[in-house]
Design a protein around this motif. Structure first.
Motif, PDB file in Angstrom:
ATOM      1  N   VAL A  62      -2.721   6.384   4.116  1.00  9.56           N
ATOM      2  CA  VAL A  62      -2.771   5.020   3.803  1.00  9.56           C
ATOM      3  C   VAL A  62      -2.190   4.836   2.096  1.00  9.56           C
ATOM      4  CG1 VAL A  62      -4.469   3.224   2.973  1.00  9.56           C
ATOM      5  CG2 VAL A  62      -4.930   4.465   5.281  1.00  9.56           C
ATOM      6  N   ARG A  63      -2.774   5.708   1.465  1.00 15.57           N
ATOM      7  CA  ARG A  63      -1.985   5.623   0.002  1.00 15.57           C
ATOM      8  C   ARG A  63      -0.423   5.553   0.014  1.00 15.57           C
ATOM      9  NH1 ARG A  63      -4.143   9.770  -1.459  1.00 15.57           N
ATOM     10  NH2 ARG A  63      -6.060   9.168  -2.293  1.00 15.57           N
ATOM     11  N   GLU A  64       0.198   6.302   0.932  1.00 13.19           N
ATOM     12  CA  GLU A  64       1.678   6.437   0.851  1.00 13.19           C
ATOM     13  C   GLU A  64       2.169   5.237   1.282  1.00 13.19           C
ATOM     14  OE1 GLU A  64       2.824   9.791   3.391  1.00 13.19           O
ATOM     15  OE2 GLU A  64       2.112  11.164   2.174  1.00 13.19           O
ATOM     16  N   ARG A  65       1.578   4.586   2.289  1.00 15.17           N
ATOM     17  CA  ARG A  65       1.899   3.363   2.874  1.00 15.17           C
ATOM     18  C   ARG A  65       1.971   2.085   1.929  1.00 15.17           C
ATOM     19  NH1 ARG A  65      -0.301   3.583   9.184  1.00 15.17           N
ATOM     20  NH2 ARG A  65       0.219   5.538   9.556  1.00 15.17           N
ATOM     21  N   LEU A  66       1.041   2.251   1.157  1.00 14.33           N
ATOM     22  CA  LEU A  66       0.754   1.065   0.033  1.00 14.33           C
ATOM     23  C   LEU A  66       1.891   1.235  -1.049  1.00 14.33           C
ATOM     24  CD1 LEU A  66      -3.064   1.304  -0.324  1.00 14.33           C
ATOM     25  CD2 LEU A  66      -1.768  -0.421   0.789  1.00 14.33           C
ATOM     26  N   GLU A  67       2.470   2.448  -1.093  1.00 19.70           N
ATOM     27  CA  GLU A  67       3.628   2.721  -2.222  1.00 19.70           C
ATOM     28  C   GLU A  67       2.842   1.742  -3.675  1.00 19.70           C
ATOM     29  OE1 GLU A  67       6.700   0.568  -0.024  1.00 19.70           O
ATOM     30  OE2 GLU A  67       7.548   2.685   0.589  1.00 19.70           O
ATOM     31  N   GLY A  68       1.733   2.111  -3.997  1.00 20.81           N
ATOM     32  CA  GLY A  68       1.218   1.666  -5.408  1.00 20.81           C
ATOM     33  C   GLY A  68       0.966   0.265  -5.295  1.00 20.81           C
ATOM     34  N   SER A  69       0.865  -0.348  -4.040  1.00 18.90           N
ATOM     35  CA  SER A  69       0.650  -1.989  -4.063  1.00 18.90           C
ATOM     36  C   SER A  69      -0.959  -1.998  -4.097  1.00 18.90           C
ATOM     37  CB  SER A  69       1.095  -2.532  -2.606  1.00 18.90           C
ATOM     38  OG  SER A  69       0.331  -3.856  -2.658  1.00 18.90           O
ATOM     39  N   ARG A  74      -2.533  -6.219   2.073  1.00 20.61           N
ATOM     40  CA  ARG A  74      -1.761  -5.118   2.424  1.00 20.61           C
ATOM     41  C   ARG A  74      -2.720  -3.669   2.623  1.00 20.61           C
ATOM     42  NH1 ARG A  74       4.004  -2.921  -0.384  1.00 20.61           N
ATOM     43  NH2 ARG A  74       3.902  -0.954   0.878  1.00 20.61           N
ATOM     44  N   ILE A  75      -3.646  -3.698   1.685  1.00 24.05           N
ATOM     45  CA  ILE A  75      -4.636  -2.506   1.792  1.00 24.05           C
ATOM     46  C   ILE A  75      -5.348  -2.790   3.078  1.00 24.05           C
ATOM     47  CG2 ILE A  75      -6.581  -1.504   0.671  1.00 24.05           C
ATOM     48  CD1 ILE A  75      -5.263  -2.376  -1.958  1.00 24.05           C
ATOM     49  N   VAL A  76      -5.862  -3.897   3.409  1.00 26.69           N
ATOM     50  CA  VAL A  76      -6.642  -4.152   4.601  1.00 26.69           C
ATOM     51  C   VAL A  76      -5.797  -3.740   5.708  1.00 26.69           C
ATOM     52  CG1 VAL A  76      -7.970  -5.724   5.739  1.00 26.69           C
ATOM     53  CG2 VAL A  76      -8.369  -5.716   3.388  1.00 26.69           C
ATOM     54  N   ASP A  77      -4.492  -4.335   5.731  1.00 29.85           N
ATOM     55  CA  ASP A  77      -3.713  -4.118   7.020  1.00 29.85           C
ATOM     56  C   ASP A  77      -3.401  -2.663   7.007  1.00 29.85           C
ATOM     57  OD1 ASP A  77      -3.716  -6.903   7.557  1.00 29.85           O
ATOM     58  OD2 ASP A  77      -1.818  -7.349   6.515  1.00 29.85           O
ATOM     59  N   SER A  78      -3.129  -2.014   5.917  1.00 30.73           N
ATOM     60  CA  SER A  78      -2.640  -0.624   6.131  1.00 30.73           C
ATOM     61  C   SER A  78      -3.822   0.244   6.758  1.00 30.73           C
ATOM     62  CB  SER A  78      -2.290  -0.082   4.726  1.00 30.73           C
ATOM     63  OG  SER A  78      -1.268  -0.677   4.254  1.00 30.73           O
ATOM     64  N   ILE A  79      -5.024  -0.087   6.212  1.00 26.76           N
ATOM     65  CA  ILE A  79      -6.264   0.476   6.751  1.00 26.76           C
ATOM     66  C   ILE A  79      -6.451   0.537   8.201  1.00 26.76           C
ATOM     67  CG2 ILE A  79      -8.652   1.290   6.662  1.00 26.76           C
ATOM     68  CD1 ILE A  79      -8.426   0.606   3.577  1.00 26.76           C
ATOM     69  N   ASN A  80      -6.462  -0.875   8.632  1.00 30.71           N
ATOM     70  CA  ASN A  80      -6.735  -1.418   9.848  1.00 30.71           C
ATOM     71  C   ASN A  80      -5.599  -0.771  10.832  1.00 30.71           C
ATOM     72  OD1 ASN A  80      -8.938  -2.790   9.101  1.00 30.71           O
ATOM     73  ND2 ASN A  80      -7.876  -4.645   9.192  1.00 30.71           N
ATOM     74  N   LYS A  81      -4.333  -0.570  10.487  1.00 28.33           N
ATOM     75  CA  LYS A  81      -3.237  -0.046  11.378  1.00 28.33           C
ATOM     76  C   LYS A  81      -3.503   1.237  11.638  1.00 28.33           C
ATOM     77  CE  LYS A  81       1.581   0.279  11.808  1.00 28.33           C
ATOM     78  NZ  LYS A  81       1.585  -0.366  13.099  1.00 28.33           N
ATOM     79  N   LEU A  82      -4.037   1.780  10.471  1.00 26.05           N
ATOM     80  CA  LEU A  82      -4.250   3.380  11.004  1.00 26.05           C
ATOM     81  C   LEU A  82      -5.244   3.835  11.643  1.00 26.05           C
ATOM     82  CD1 LEU A  82      -3.736   6.227   8.620  1.00 26.05           C
ATOM     83  CD2 LEU A  82      -6.132   6.194   9.607  1.00 26.05           C
ATOM     84  N   LEU A  83      -6.616   3.058  11.119  1.00 27.84           N
ATOM     85  CA  LEU A  83      -7.893   3.386  11.885  1.00 27.84           C
ATOM     86  C   LEU A  83      -7.980   2.930  13.346  1.00 27.84           C
ATOM     87  CD1 LEU A  83     -10.682   3.079   9.054  1.00 27.84           C
ATOM     88  CD2 LEU A  83      -9.737   5.048  10.328  1.00 27.84           C
ATOM     89  N   PHE A  84      -7.442   1.606  13.641  1.00 22.27           N
ATOM     90  CA  PHE A  84      -7.685   0.995  14.621  1.00 22.27           C
ATOM     91  C   PHE A  84      -6.529   0.843  15.689  1.00 22.27           C
ATOM     92  CE2 PHE A  84     -10.622  -0.926  11.550  1.00 22.27           C
ATOM     93  CZ  PHE A  84     -11.650  -0.353  11.831  1.00 22.27           C
ATOM     94  N   GLY A 160     -12.677  -4.001  14.790  1.00 25.13           N
ATOM     95  CA  GLY A 160     -11.401  -3.809  14.564  1.00 25.13           C
ATOM     96  C   GLY A 160     -10.801  -4.021  13.096  1.00 25.13           C
ATOM     97  N   GLY A 161     -11.836  -4.125  12.289  1.00 21.45           N
ATOM     98  CA  GLY A 161     -11.575  -4.419  10.945  1.00 21.45           C
ATOM     99  C   GLY A 161     -11.062  -6.020  10.906  1.00 21.45           C
ATOM    100  N   ARG A 162     -11.642  -6.789  11.642  1.00 17.54           N
ATOM    101  CA  ARG A 162     -11.526  -8.241  11.490  1.00 17.54           C
ATOM    102  C   ARG A 162     -11.857  -8.797  10.042  1.00 17.54           C
ATOM    103  NH1 ARG A 162     -13.800 -12.827  13.816  1.00 17.54           N
ATOM    104  NH2 ARG A 162     -15.559 -11.520  14.459  1.00 17.54           N
ATOM    105  N   VAL A 163     -11.013  -9.757   9.402  1.00 17.54           N
ATOM    106  CA  VAL A 163     -11.588 -10.395   8.365  1.00 17.54           C
ATOM    107  C   VAL A 163     -12.406 -11.441   8.888  1.00 17.54           C
ATOM    108  CG1 VAL A 163     -10.915 -11.632   6.394  1.00 17.54           C
ATOM    109  CG2 VAL A 163      -9.664  -9.672   7.038  1.00 17.54           C
TER     110      VAL A 163
END
Length: 285
Positions: A62-69, A74-84, A160-163
């Motif tokens: 997740v950290r690599e995908r965020l590229e410092g963002s 973007r953080i939530v989307d990155s975690i959701n994509k990986l986990l779910f 599924g990480g829904r907001v």
């Protein structure tokens, strides 16, 4: 090829490790590690380091995908994509009172779990990438809350990480209270790490009681009392189980601690009578 022997951890060592971990300041308390140690006492053959390495690898990805963002969406989307999406984690509560449902290593093995275990995983991946996040509890659902300059964002890892919008949060209350309770700020109070672990252990305790596994229910309460030694209700429950296990001296001690904390308890006379009965039995046997 010969399979290596499984290393078993004595429950006493797991209990001591839990005590050490939960003695840390809240910001330094790793929920994944503590939850795995809870599981270790109940299932002494698990390899904690293997599970921690897996969670750390997901966090690194997740950290690599965020590229410092630091952009929260973007953080939530990155975690959701990986986990779910990629790992296939999903909510599952078909056997709510199976004790394994409250053990984090089982969730990590099956990629399915209850709101509390999925939330613990979500929280710790978020914290590992440097995000301010906490757990919140509504009736029947444990959630994750991000807080910052943007305000707050509530996530449902069980779905599924829904907001969740304010309307959706209100619906969770309506499903329980039939519209009689309005959503207030206190409903979204951030839980401390110890409170999250207490919620996990409370579920484990209920699951063992449902299966009449009194020794393991007692062990769950013992760990709850490590988190809060002055919880009168857990002391009362621990005393009751001790009586059923014929550990009468332990029952007396827990009942006495209960009365010291609640000197005007509604069941004061009954508890005193029980203590007297147990003392008399011990004197005669």
């Amino acid at each position: 090829m010969q399979q290596s022997a499984r290393v078993l951890t004595h429950p006493a060592f797991a209990r001591q490790r839990f005590r050490e971990i939960t003695g840390r300041p809240d910001p330094a308390l790793d929920l994944v590690e503590a939850s795995l140690v809870i599981a270790l006492e109940d299932e002494p053959g698990i390899d904690i380091d293997r599970y921690l390495d897996r969670v750390n690898a997901w966090s690194d990805a997740v950290r690599e995908r965020l590229e410092g963002s630091r952009h929260i969406e973007r953080i939530v989307d990155s975690i959701n994509k990986l986990l779910f999406e990629e790992e296939g984690f999903h909510g599952e509560d078909e056997d709510y009172y199976d004790p394994r449902s409250a053990l984090l290593h089982a969730t990590l093995d099956t990629h399915a779990g209850l709101p509390i275990t999925l939330s613990i995983l979500y929280i710790e991946i978020s914290r590992r990438v440097g995000v301010d996040v906490s757990g919140v509890s509504l009736p029947g659902r444990f959630l994750v809350k991000f807080s910052g300059e943007f305000g707050q964002l509530v996530i449902d890892p069980f779905d599924g990480g829904r907001v969740l919008s304010t309307v959706e949060l209100q619906k969770l209350l309506d499903d329980v209270y039939g519209g009689g309770v309005r959503l207030r700020e206190h409903h979204l109070r951030a839980f401390t790490s110890k409170e999250i672990l207490a919620r996990e252990l409370a579920h484990l305790k209920s699951a063992y009681l449902a299966r009449h596994d009194l020794p393991r229910a007692a062990a769950s309460i013992d760990r709850l009392l490590i988190l809060d030694a002055n919880d009168p209700y857990e002391l009362h429950d621990r005393a009751t189980i001790a009586v059923q296990l014929h550990a009468y001296q332990e029952a007396i001690e827990c009942f006495e601690r209960y009365l010291a904390l609640k000197p005007h308890a509604g069941d004061l006379a009954r508890v005193r009578e029980q203590i007297a009965y147990l003392r008399a039995w011990l004197e005669q046997n």
